[in-house]
Design a protein around this motif. Structure first.
Motif, short mmCIF file in Angstrom:
data_model
loop_
_atom_site.label_atom_id
_atom_site.label_comp_id
_atom_site.label_asym_id
_atom_site.label_seq_id
_atom_site.Cartn_x
_atom_site.Cartn_y
_atom_site.Cartn_z
N LEU A 398 50.08 -21.38 26.57
CA LEU A 398 48.78 -21.22 27.21
C LEU A 398 48.00 -22.52 27.09
CD1 LEU A 398 47.57 -17.71 25.95
CD2 LEU A 398 48.33 -18.29 28.26
N LEU A 399 47.16 -22.78 28.08
CA LEU A 399 46.24 -23.90 28.01
C LEU A 399 44.83 -23.34 27.93
CD1 LEU A 399 47.90 -26.28 30.59
CD2 LEU A 399 47.56 -26.77 28.17
N SER A 400 44.06 -23.86 27.00
CA SER A 400 42.68 -23.43 26.79
C SER A 400 41.78 -24.64 26.96
CB SER A 400 42.52 -22.83 25.39
OG SER A 400 41.17 -22.54 25.12
N ILE A 401 40.77 -24.51 27.82
CA ILE A 401 39.87 -25.63 28.12
C ILE A 401 38.44 -25.17 27.92
CG2 ILE A 401 39.04 -27.19 29.94
CD1 ILE A 401 41.79 -27.12 31.15
N GLY A 402 37.64 -26.02 27.32
CA GLY A 402 36.24 -25.70 27.12
C GLY A 402 35.42 -26.93 26.81
N LEU A 403 34.13 -26.73 26.65
CA LEU A 403 33.19 -27.80 26.32
C LEU A 403 32.46 -27.42 25.04
CD1 LEU A 403 31.53 -28.36 29.83
CD2 LEU A 403 33.51 -29.56 28.89
N TYR A 404 32.01 -28.44 24.30
CA TYR A 404 31.20 -28.14 23.13
C TYR A 404 30.18 -29.25 22.89
CZ TYR A 404 34.64 -31.08 20.57
OH TYR A 404 35.46 -32.09 20.14
N HIS A 405 29.12 -28.85 22.18
CA HIS A 405 28.04 -29.77 21.86
C HIS A 405 28.44 -30.69 20.71
CE1 HIS A 405 25.13 -27.43 24.30
NE2 HIS A 405 25.78 -26.38 23.84
N ARG A 406 27.61 -31.69 20.46
CA ARG A 406 27.85 -32.60 19.36
C ARG A 406 27.91 -31.86 18.02
NH1 ARG A 406 27.13 -38.01 19.42
NH2 ARG A 406 26.01 -37.83 21.40
N THR A 407 27.20 -30.74 17.93
CA THR A 407 27.20 -29.94 16.71
C THR A 407 28.49 -29.16 16.50
OG1 THR A 407 26.19 -28.07 17.87
CG2 THR A 407 24.70 -29.68 16.85
N GLY A 408 29.33 -29.09 17.53
CA GLY A 408 30.55 -28.30 17.46
C GLY A 408 30.43 -26.95 18.13
#
Length: 582
Positions: A398-408
């Protein structure tokens, strides 16, 4: 010095905020001043200038200190040649007094702050030290990277040129070495002692820098060809002398050779910035929504809150072998001006959501962070994923893609009709397959015994459950000791929840009785601690001698791996619950 001026890596370093260019310049000036003292009447103004250069070089970079014994040696030979001990005393006193006045405060400061006059131990603590057992023969494993980075390697050793260009540099270096050998032989036969002394002069300085680099490589993994640059002018002169020796000495052959070499180096130096470096750091091109379809096989409209839309994706292969590189293309669009720079993550997951490979970066691999995005503009990004060679087979990745803030903290994801989807988008990835009839792994400990394969009976357990591990080994040579294999299960902080240490043997024969090529199977059960906290742990393997309990040095393809002699085989997920009754 056209060779020096047109070495691509040196040009690249010279354009950075770096002390490498400065120490190369100061070293070249020091060589020039020493040559002037050798050829002309000794001038104390020249000696004073030499002292200023020595002090400045030692202040610019620690390798600049190597100029001090070299200059002292040259002044001693010069005084012996003039039969004047007084000349040696006066020249060295003047030169080194000025040098100490310029840089001495820095070394006193190191001693006061760190108890180390060079401050080298503090630097090694920061950049990391070599594992115990790394020896001179292991430096050869870094030789290719060192010589390539001397000529043309950019970024943080992550932007190479085409492979054929490195072969050209290797070839012309070999040709120069052959020519230099002929020149030395002819100089000896013709009793051209001054010509020979010039070669010795340049060779001594180059050798001192090479020995310094070897010493540094033995201490830390941070070796690089730029560490040769204090001797770059000497190396360039030796290369030129070798090339010119192999061309006809009559007519205009030398002039045409110099012109040809200069043009070739100029073409390469002009090619690299525009066709190697610039593309590596270029931001992705802007696309219309219609053009996005040319880059991806799967179109979608997935929202990351109300700021970013994922327009589609494509994976470059359906099956991967352990060790393969997978490229994932993802197309994005900013819905409005974004003030924050989000991180993007791309994870390749196998059974039980264990991460086999991942890439965490800014968009554009750092060249196009979200704060630079124009509103309502689309582009496509490519992310490389290297599948570890220890990855177990998997029916479907599986491929999982996402975004996150500098805080994690991750950015929430919504479907096209704004239904919540969690903090990532998942889709089918490639399947992991093993090549048939090939040795799977190539890791060895101390060049004594190699791990060629392994198997796990499970990758998810509950506290108190057992894990079955099978490993397969091959003797590389006659071994002087009866080695023990340790398999440990630990978290990223080193907290162990399971361990097994058993001596390797074949039909009761310990490793000291094995012949080269002996194959051994090791099957063991590891009990997981009943107090293990839920989470993901690493399964590590090492080899040690019982008398020292010190892991042998770990190698992969003869390259030293710095991980305390422990190889991470795979991961184990621990769930909460009770073990099943058997």
């Amino acid at each position: 010095m056209i060779i020096t001026a047109l070495i691509p890596s040196f040009l690249f370093i010279s354009g950075l905020v770096s002390n490498d260019g400065l120490v190369a310049f100061l070293s070249s000036i020091a060589l020039l001043l020493l040559a002037r003292l050798w050829r002309n009447q000794v001038s104390y103004s020249t000696v004073a200038l030499l002292g200023i250069v020595l002090g400045s070089a030692a202040l610019a970079k620690l390798s600049g200190l190597l100029l001090w014994p070299f200059a002292g040696l040259m002044l001693a030979i010069l005084a012996w040649r003039r039969r004047s001990l007084g000349l040696f005393v006066r020249a060295t006193t003047l030169a080194f007094s000025l040098a100490v006045l310029i840089c001495g405060w820095w070394y006193i400061r190191n001693w006061v702050l760190y108890g180390d006059i060079t401050g080298l131990n503090m630097m090694l603590d920061a950049v990391g030290r070599r594992e115990p057992g790394f020896e001179l023969q292991d430096v050869l494993g870094d030789f290719q990277a060192i010589r390539w980075s001397y000529w043309a390697f950019f970024g943080w050793a992550n932007v190479p040129v085409a492979g054929w260009l490195y072969r050209v540099y290797d070839l012309i270096s070999l040709v120069a070495l052959i020519g230099l050998g002929f020149y030395i032989v002819q100089a000896i036969r013709g009793r051209r002692w001054n010509d020979l002394l010039a070669i010795v002069f340049l060779s001594i300085w180059s050798s001192m820098i090479i020995l310094g680099l070897i010493r540094w490589t033995l201490a830390t993994p941070g070796s690089n060809g730029r560490l040769f640059y204090p001797a770059i002018s000497a190396i360039s002169l030796l290369l030129a002398r070798g090339w010119l020796q192999l061309v006809p000495q009559q007519g205009n052959a030398k002039q045409w050779t110099v012109l040809g070499i200069g043009i070739a180096f100029l073409i390469i130096a002009g090619y690299v910035p525009f066709f190697v470096i610039a593309p590596a750091y270029a931001r992705p091109p802007f696309l219309s929504l219609e053009e996005v379809g040319n880059y991806v096989s799967q179109r979608m409209n997935i929202h990351f809150e109300d700021q970013i839309t994922m327009l589609g994706y494509e994976v470059d292969r359906r099956e991967v072998k352990p060790g393969d590189l997978v490229w994932v293309t993802v197309c994005w669009k900013g819905e409005r001006k974004i003030e924050e720079d989000y991180f993007v993550f791309v994870h390749f997951l196998v059974d039980h959501d264990l991460i086999a490979a991942q890439k965490d970066t800014y968009h554009g691999l750092g060249s196009f962070p979200t704060s630079l995005w124009p509103a309502d503009v689309a582009f496509c990004d490519r992310y490389p994923l290297v599948v570890p060679d220890t990855t177990p087979d998997s029916n479907q990745g599986l491929l999982s893609i996402g975004l996150y803030h500098r805080t994690g903290e991750r950015v929430q994801v919504y479907s096209e009709d704004w239904q919540p989807m969690g903090d990532s988008i998942r889709f089918a990835g490639p399947r992991v397959v093993f090549p048939e009839g090939q040795q799977r792994l190539n890791y060895d400990w101390g060049h004594q015994v190699a791990l060629v394969d392994y198997q796990l009976d499970k990758t998810v357990v509950v506290p108190g459950e057992s894990l079955r591990v099978s490993s397969y080994w091959r003797a590389l040579q006659r071994m002087p000791a009866d080695y023990v294999v340790t398999i440990q299960v630990m978290d990223e902080r080193g907290t162990k929840i399971g361990q097994s240490d058993i001596a390797l043997s074949v039909e009761g024969q310990p490793t000291s009785a094995w012949q080269p090529g002996t194959i051994a199977e090791d099957h063991r059960t590891i009990q997981i601690s009943p107090n293990a906290a839920p989470g993901v742990y690493e399964i590590k393997v090492g080899v040690y001698e019982p008398s020292t309990v010190q892991n042998l040095t770990l190698y992969r393809n003869r390259q030293v791996l710095s991980d305390g002699g422990l190889l991470t085989l795979w991961k184990l997920r621990v769930l909460s619950g009770q073990p099943l009754q058997e």
